[in-house]
Design a protein around this motif. Sequence first.
Motif, PDB file in Angstrom:
ATOM      1  N   HIS A  75     -12.680 -56.252 -43.014  1.00 11.10           N
ATOM      2  CA  HIS A  75     -13.359 -55.118 -43.640  1.00 11.10           C
ATOM      3  C   HIS A  75     -12.462 -54.608 -44.765  1.00 11.10           C
ATOM      4  O   HIS A  75     -11.247 -54.807 -44.748  1.00 11.10           O
ATOM      5  N   HIS A  77     -10.810 -51.827 -47.699  1.00 12.06           N
ATOM      6  CA  HIS A  77     -10.346 -50.449 -47.916  1.00 12.06           C
ATOM      7  C   HIS A  77     -10.040 -50.259 -49.392  1.00 12.06           C
ATOM      8  O   HIS A  77      -9.595 -51.195 -50.065  1.00 12.06           O
ATOM      9  N   HIS A 119      -8.717 -56.455 -44.401  1.00 11.38           N
ATOM     10  CA  HIS A 119      -7.794 -56.812 -43.324  1.00 11.38           C
ATOM     11  C   HIS A 119      -8.503 -56.913 -41.980  1.00 11.38           C
ATOM     12  O   HIS A 119      -9.681 -56.559 -41.854  1.00 11.38           O
ATOM     13  N   GLN A 135      -4.162 -45.039 -35.116  1.00  8.66           N
ATOM     14  CA  GLN A 135      -4.335 -45.507 -36.490  1.00  8.66           C
ATOM     15  C   GLN A 135      -4.568 -44.283 -37.367  1.00  8.66           C
ATOM     16  O   GLN A 135      -5.420 -43.436 -37.063  1.00  8.66           O
TER      17      GLN A 135
HETATM   18 MN    MN Z   1      -9.016 -50.997 -41.440  1.00  9.66          MN
END
Ligand code: MN
Length: 317
Positions: A75, A77, A119, A135
């Motif tokens: 996905h 970012h 990533h 996270q």
């Molecule tokens: Mn991520």
Amino acid sequence: MSNLSTSGEAEECRALPAEPAALEALPDRTVRLGAIEVHRVLPVRGRRLIGPWCFFDRFGPITFGGEKPMDVAPHPHIGLQTVTWLLAGEVVHNDSLGSECLVRPGQLSLMTAGRGIAHTEETPRDNSGKLDGVQLWVALPEYSRAIAPEYQCTKEQPVVECPGGRVAAILGEFAGASSAGRQFSPGVGAEIAVDAGARVCRELRPGFEYGVLLATGDATVLGAPVALNTLYYLGTGRHEIVISSAGGARLILVGGAPFGETILMWWNFVARTAEEITAARNSWEDCGAAGEIFGKVPRYRGPRLAAPAFLGRPIRG
Ligand code: MN
């Protein structure tokens, strides 16, 4: 190095206020991320940012057998840094730069997305059967948000002993522990461990706002008992944090100078305008076409995540 006497500890703290300091418990929510349930404590209703920190997920502690509880497919970012910090277990990071890291407790996994990266994060085949961590995302300020992506996987981060416990630097500097992670605006992330029956008292920067989350054990913060997996907002103007624990505790502290820029957050993107979000989403959905900015994660086996429909309602912070 924690052989100071009780009186020595007391000298480190200013006088405690007679009344417990008001702590604002932020309303968390539970989110399912594949096989694991996470507590999302930022962004939440009423609070989008603490310093540059714009996202805070608490996952675990869980134990498992043959499964692969963490399996986040490729996905994208933009405009942020992702920080993965483990209290127990292992996670493998792979990204479209070709980086690969087996992340363990005490190591910092820091991905600076800049103008775009993709990533994955997975439980490795050889694992301890445990998963426990956080996270976090850091919003990149204007001057840096279009930089080339980069990834840092550090060795064990510095840990500094202090009366009553110890502090590990996640990002920035706290209580004499300095992170190796690259930073783009003033901020701090730290893990604070408090020994059973002890009290930890550390200086804060009054110009920073802070939030603190109890990850394991029991604690009172500034005289007020705190619940597990709840983020407490401490605001600005404080000179110290005092944490006591009966049975021992581990806490995550995040903070920083109030960010000062209005961000738009949608899915995995931190941007400034709806047009930027639309462009990033379309680029991801182009999936390898010319001009696609994210790239492929070479080592991941399986399909990537599809972007949801963008209905033009990002989170404004
Ligand atoms: Mn991520």
